[in-house]
Motif scaffolding. Structure first.
Motif, PDB file in Angstrom:
ATOM      1  N   ARG A  57     -16.750  -5.384   9.190  1.00 36.12           N
ATOM      2  CA  ARG A  57     -15.471  -5.171   8.499  1.00 36.12           C
ATOM      3  C   ARG A  57     -15.449  -3.794   7.850  1.00 36.12           C
ATOM      4  NH1 ARG A  57     -11.610  -8.884   9.641  1.00 36.12           N
ATOM      5  NH2 ARG A  57     -12.488 -10.955   9.715  1.00 36.12           N
ATOM      6  N   SER A  58     -14.262  -3.247   7.690  1.00 41.14           N
ATOM      7  CA  SER A  58     -14.100  -1.936   7.050  1.00 41.14           C
ATOM      8  C   SER A  58     -14.576  -1.980   5.611  1.00 41.14           C
ATOM      9  CB  SER A  58     -12.633  -1.504   7.086  1.00 41.14           C
ATOM     10  OG  SER A  58     -12.244  -1.216   8.398  1.00 41.14           O
ATOM     11  N   GLN A  59     -15.208  -0.890   5.214  1.00 41.70           N
ATOM     12  CA  GLN A  59     -15.708  -0.759   3.848  1.00 41.70           C
ATOM     13  C   GLN A  59     -14.849   0.183   3.018  1.00 41.70           C
ATOM     14  OE1 GLN A  59     -18.425  -2.624   2.843  1.00 41.70           O
ATOM     15  NE2 GLN A  59     -18.151  -3.510   4.874  1.00 41.70           N
ATOM     16  N   GLY A  60     -13.850   0.773   3.636  1.00 37.11           N
ATOM     17  CA  GLY A  60     -13.019   1.765   2.972  1.00 37.11           C
ATOM     18  C   GLY A  60     -11.991   1.170   2.026  1.00 37.11           C
ATOM     19  N   PRO A  61     -11.110   2.006   1.524  1.00 36.44           N
ATOM     20  CA  PRO A  61     -10.149   1.587   0.500  1.00 36.44           C
ATOM     21  C   PRO A  61      -9.000   0.709   1.039  1.00 36.44           C
ATOM     22  CG  PRO A  61      -9.736   3.844   1.121  1.00 36.44           C
ATOM     23  CD  PRO A  61     -11.005   3.419   1.817  1.00 36.44           C
ATOM     24  N   HIS A  62      -8.821   0.668   2.357  1.00 34.66           N
ATOM     25  CA  HIS A  62      -7.719  -0.096   2.917  1.00 34.66           C
ATOM     26  C   HIS A  62      -8.188  -1.471   3.378  1.00 34.66           C
ATOM     27  CE1 HIS A  62      -5.454   3.576   2.812  1.00 34.66           C
ATOM     28  NE2 HIS A  62      -6.418   4.177   3.489  1.00 34.66           N
ATOM     29  N   ARG A  63      -7.352  -2.431   3.214  1.00 32.74           N
ATOM     30  CA  ARG A  63      -7.678  -3.788   3.633  1.00 32.74           C
ATOM     31  C   ARG A  63      -6.933  -4.083   4.929  1.00 32.74           C
ATOM     32  NH1 ARG A  63      -7.458  -9.041  -0.214  1.00 32.74           N
ATOM     33  NH2 ARG A  63      -8.838 -10.290   1.075  1.00 32.74           N
ATOM     34  N   CYS A  64      -7.690  -4.395   5.963  1.00 33.60           N
ATOM     35  CA  CYS A  64      -7.070  -4.602   7.281  1.00 33.60           C
ATOM     36  C   CYS A  64      -6.693  -6.050   7.524  1.00 33.60           C
ATOM     37  CB  CYS A  64      -8.025  -4.114   8.371  1.00 33.60           C
ATOM     38  SG  CYS A  64      -8.365  -2.348   8.261  1.00 33.60           S
ATOM     39  N   ARG A  65      -7.462  -6.968   7.003  1.00 36.67           N
ATOM     40  CA  ARG A  65      -7.233  -8.400   7.222  1.00 36.67           C
ATOM     41  C   ARG A  65      -7.558  -9.175   5.965  1.00 36.67           C
ATOM     42  NH1 ARG A  65      -9.536 -10.400  12.874  1.00 36.67           N
ATOM     43  NH2 ARG A  65      -8.549  -8.883  14.184  1.00 36.67           N
TER      44      ARG A  65
END
Length: 66
Positions: A57-65
């Motif tokens: 899963r992405s660790q960045g500032p945006h939430r994808c799911r």
């Protein structure tokens, strides 16, 4: 800085790769099919082995799911 759209697209690629890891597919085949570098797939596989699908899963500032 990576856009939210790009970050989510990359997350989707990583999650698709994770499904293929679970099926036992090779890194070269996955890279060719997803059109990414073999080294990227190898890094994703390492993360997947260490932490399972959640590690992709992405660790960045945006939430994808959710």
């Amino acid at each position: 800085m990576v856009t939210a759209e790009r970050q989510c697209k990359r997350e989707e690629l990583r999650l698709q790769a994770g499904e293929r890891f679970a099926r036992g597919e090779g890194s070269t085949s996955i890279a060719r099919n997803l059109r990414v570098r073999v080294r990227s797939v190898q890094r994703w596989r390492h993360a997947w082995v260490q932490g399972g699908p959640r590690s992709l899963r992405s660790q960045g500032p945006h939430r994808c799911r959710d």
